[in-house]
Scaffold this active site. Sequence first.
Site, mmCIF file in Angstrom:
data_model
loop_
_atom_site.group_PDB
_atom_site.id
_atom_site.type_symbol
_atom_site.label_atom_id
_atom_site.label_comp_id
_atom_site.label_asym_id
_atom_site.label_seq_id
_atom_site.Cartn_x
_atom_site.Cartn_y
_atom_site.Cartn_z
ATOM 1 C CB CYS A 244 -0.953 -0.016 1.188
ATOM 2 S SG CYS A 244 -0.169 -0.373 2.785
ATOM 3 C CE1 TYR A 245 1.855 4.092 5.066
ATOM 4 C CE2 TYR A 245 2.685 1.960 5.776
ATOM 5 C CZ TYR A 245 2.013 3.135 6.055
ATOM 6 O OH TYR A 245 1.512 3.358 7.315
#
EC number: 1.2.1.38
Length: 334
Positions: free
Chosen positions: A154-155
Amino acid sequence: MLNTLIVGASGYAGAELVTYVNRHPHMNITALTVSAQSNDAGKLISDLHPQLKGIVDLPLQPMSDISEFSPGVDVVFLATAHEVSHDLAPQFLEAGCVVFDLSGAFRVNDATFYEKYYGFTHQYPELLEQAAYGLAEWCGNKLKEANLIAVPGCYPTAAQLALKPLIDADLLDLNQWPVINATSGVSGAGRKAAISNSFCEVSLQPYGVFTHRHQPEIATHLGADVIFTPHLGNFPRGILETITCRLKSGVTQAQVAQVLQQAYAHKPLVRLYDKGVPALKNVVGLPFCDIGFAVQGEHLIIVATEDNLLKGAAAQAVQCANIRFGYAETQSLI
């Protein structure tokens, strides 16, 4: 019609996959599974995730042997722990399935990476070679031929979408490492109960300082060193990243804007801000990554936002599947 199996469907990202796959005109859900030891085995997905009531009321079936579920299946989404994906992906590939893995088990082509950052010994270096990294806007051609797609973290998704066009265009002075300060909602930690994630305990706080496994994932795929500090936010979902960089001497705001426009003008799931920077509320529940920036002299600040469960997980996985099978990139997503 692609017969589609979702493994690990009980979690937050798994439930989002169920939503997208259920409304996909070219996919058919064959089963939703959880581990044989899961307390959720036998429950309806809609009992765990009531937003699915009357839409998908399938049971969560316990899986101890993939041969019970793999026959006739074309596509498998693995919304499972890293070690579980590591063990299951080769079996599904052997059964002739195309595998989209939402874990970190195949994201970096370096077996030593997994011992250092994930705590297990990788047994399939040949699959690390074969796996396509599913940063959809940048790796589409590789996805079209791959049978194992490693969906980015996600990051790393937001960080790379913000930085990659600028690095590739040689606009940044990389002697000063880009600094990525990122904040994620609590859903990034999953559904499992933990004191640190409970309502009265959760607080805005950095974690994994200099040790988070997404830092080397970002650096490896960007081909540039970065400083990455994740933070836990006291909200359910979404990621906001504020990225500080130094431009090369003479690079202008107009050049930054032009490079971003050229990169994403025909990429429907990346939205660029002409003025100002994005707010988290405008992407939560949506499959987009929003990007805005500001320049002062040689200093550049980029802000990127996304829903960690969608563009940071389930939506990007389905986006990759659309590319892999030749469907419209946004099919079932918007």
